[in-house]
Design a protein around this motif. Sequence first.
Motif, PDB file in Angstrom:
ATOM      1  N   ILE A  84      65.830  25.620 -89.125  1.00 44.34           N
ATOM      2  CA  ILE A  84      66.851  25.402 -88.103  1.00 44.34           C
ATOM      3  C   ILE A  84      68.186  25.891 -88.651  1.00 44.34           C
ATOM      4  O   ILE A  84      68.411  25.842 -89.858  1.00 44.34           O
ATOM      5  CB  ILE A  84      66.914  23.894 -87.701  1.00 44.34           C
ATOM      6  N   HIS A  85      69.037  26.390 -87.768  1.00 44.61           N
ATOM      7  CA  HIS A  85      70.351  26.888 -88.169  1.00 44.61           C
ATOM      8  C   HIS A  85      71.415  26.375 -87.207  1.00 44.61           C
ATOM      9  O   HIS A  85      71.818  27.077 -86.288  1.00 44.61           O
ATOM     10  CB  HIS A  85      70.378  28.419 -88.182  1.00 44.61           C
ATOM     11  N   PRO A  86      71.872  25.122 -87.393  1.00 39.56           N
ATOM     12  CA  PRO A  86      72.907  24.615 -86.486  1.00 39.56           C
ATOM     13  C   PRO A  86      74.227  25.342 -86.712  1.00 39.56           C
ATOM     14  O   PRO A  86      74.480  25.891 -87.778  1.00 39.56           O
ATOM     15  CB  PRO A  86      73.017  23.140 -86.874  1.00 39.56           C
ATOM     16  N   GLU A  87      75.034  25.336 -85.669  1.00 40.71           N
ATOM     17  CA  GLU A  87      76.386  25.896 -85.762  1.00 40.71           C
ATOM     18  C   GLU A  87      77.184  25.078 -86.769  1.00 40.71           C
ATOM     19  O   GLU A  87      76.893  23.912 -86.994  1.00 40.71           O
ATOM     20  CB  GLU A  87      77.056  25.711 -84.390  1.00 40.71           C
ATOM     21  N   ARG A  88      78.176  25.682 -87.346  1.00 41.74           N
ATOM     22  CA  ARG A  88      79.073  24.954 -88.253  1.00 41.74           C
ATOM     23  C   ARG A  88      80.486  25.011 -87.699  1.00 41.74           C
ATOM     24  O   ARG A  88      80.937  26.050 -87.241  1.00 41.74           O
ATOM     25  CB  ARG A  88      79.062  25.591 -89.642  1.00 41.74           C
ATOM     26  N   LYS A  89      81.138  23.897 -87.744  1.00 34.88           N
ATOM     27  CA  LYS A  89      82.555  23.827 -87.398  1.00 34.88           C
ATOM     28  C   LYS A  89      83.225  23.222 -88.627  1.00 34.88           C
ATOM     29  O   LYS A  89      83.135  22.012 -88.843  1.00 34.88           O
ATOM     30  CB  LYS A  89      82.771  22.961 -86.154  1.00 34.88           C
ATOM     31  N   GLY A  90      83.827  24.102 -89.424  1.00 29.93           N
ATOM     32  CA  GLY A  90      84.308  23.667 -90.721  1.00 29.93           C
ATOM     33  C   GLY A  90      83.098  23.350 -91.583  1.00 29.93           C
ATOM     34  O   GLY A  90      82.190  24.165 -91.714  1.00 29.93           O
ATOM     35  N   ARG A  91      83.060  22.156 -92.122  1.00 28.82           N
ATOM     36  CA  ARG A  91      81.907  21.746 -92.933  1.00 28.82           C
ATOM     37  C   ARG A  91      80.895  20.928 -92.140  1.00 28.82           C
ATOM     38  O   ARG A  91      79.876  20.510 -92.663  1.00 28.82           O
ATOM     39  CB  ARG A  91      82.396  20.935 -94.130  1.00 28.82           C
ATOM     40  N   GLN A  92      81.191  20.685 -90.875  1.00 26.70           N
ATOM     41  CA  GLN A  92      80.334  19.819 -90.068  1.00 26.70           C
ATOM     42  C   GLN A  92      79.327  20.620 -89.253  1.00 26.70           C
ATOM     43  O   GLN A  92      79.661  21.607 -88.615  1.00 26.70           O
ATOM     44  CB  GLN A  92      81.221  18.986 -89.136  1.00 26.70           C
ATOM     45  N   ARG A  93      78.093  20.160 -89.285  1.00 23.35           N
ATOM     46  CA  ARG A  93      77.046  20.766 -88.475  1.00 23.35           C
ATOM     47  C   ARG A  93      77.229  20.334 -87.026  1.00 23.35           C
ATOM     48  O   ARG A  93      77.515  19.185 -86.742  1.00 23.35           O
ATOM     49  CB  ARG A  93      75.669  20.300 -88.951  1.00 23.35           C
ATOM     50  N   ARG A  94      76.978  21.268 -86.118  1.00 27.36           N
ATOM     51  CA  ARG A  94      77.006  20.981 -84.684  1.00 27.36           C
ATOM     52  C   ARG A  94      75.715  21.500 -84.072  1.00 27.36           C
ATOM     53  O   ARG A  94      75.443  22.692 -84.092  1.00 27.36           O
ATOM     54  CB  ARG A  94      78.200  21.664 -84.003  1.00 27.36           C
TER      55      ARG A  94
END
Length: 142
Positions: free
Chosen positions: A34-44
Amino acid sequence: MLDEDQGLYTIGTVAELIEEHPETLRVWERNNLIHPERKGRQRRYSNNDIKRLQFIKYLTDQKGLNIAGVRHIISMYSCWYNRNCKGGAYQNSPVPVNEAKACWKIKNTYCLVASDKAEMCNSCALLKSCRVGEECNIKDNG
């Protein structure tokens, strides 16, 4: 209209939704499932990411596969990492489906049969990243 690929949910929320520990989701990510989006260091995680995670959970819990087995199965889905997968169709639909291959995106449906083998190759992440005579690795680049 909601973008099914937009990262909206944090790892804690998703872990609770699919009843898995957040570290399990991190392990699946480290193993390129799986490859969730990243916003800064947080997975989205997006809605489609949640569907992918539910499919992974099904393969591990119901089918008894380990990470290597799951990786092998998802490698057969040319649309796994695609952000625009439309999903499958039901068994008795007018479009041809592969009844041996359950769709990961829409529960109780099957993957569509490619009308042209080039359709599968055009979406294949492996071929996009390969050159003739080189060893290739599947990676999601977006």
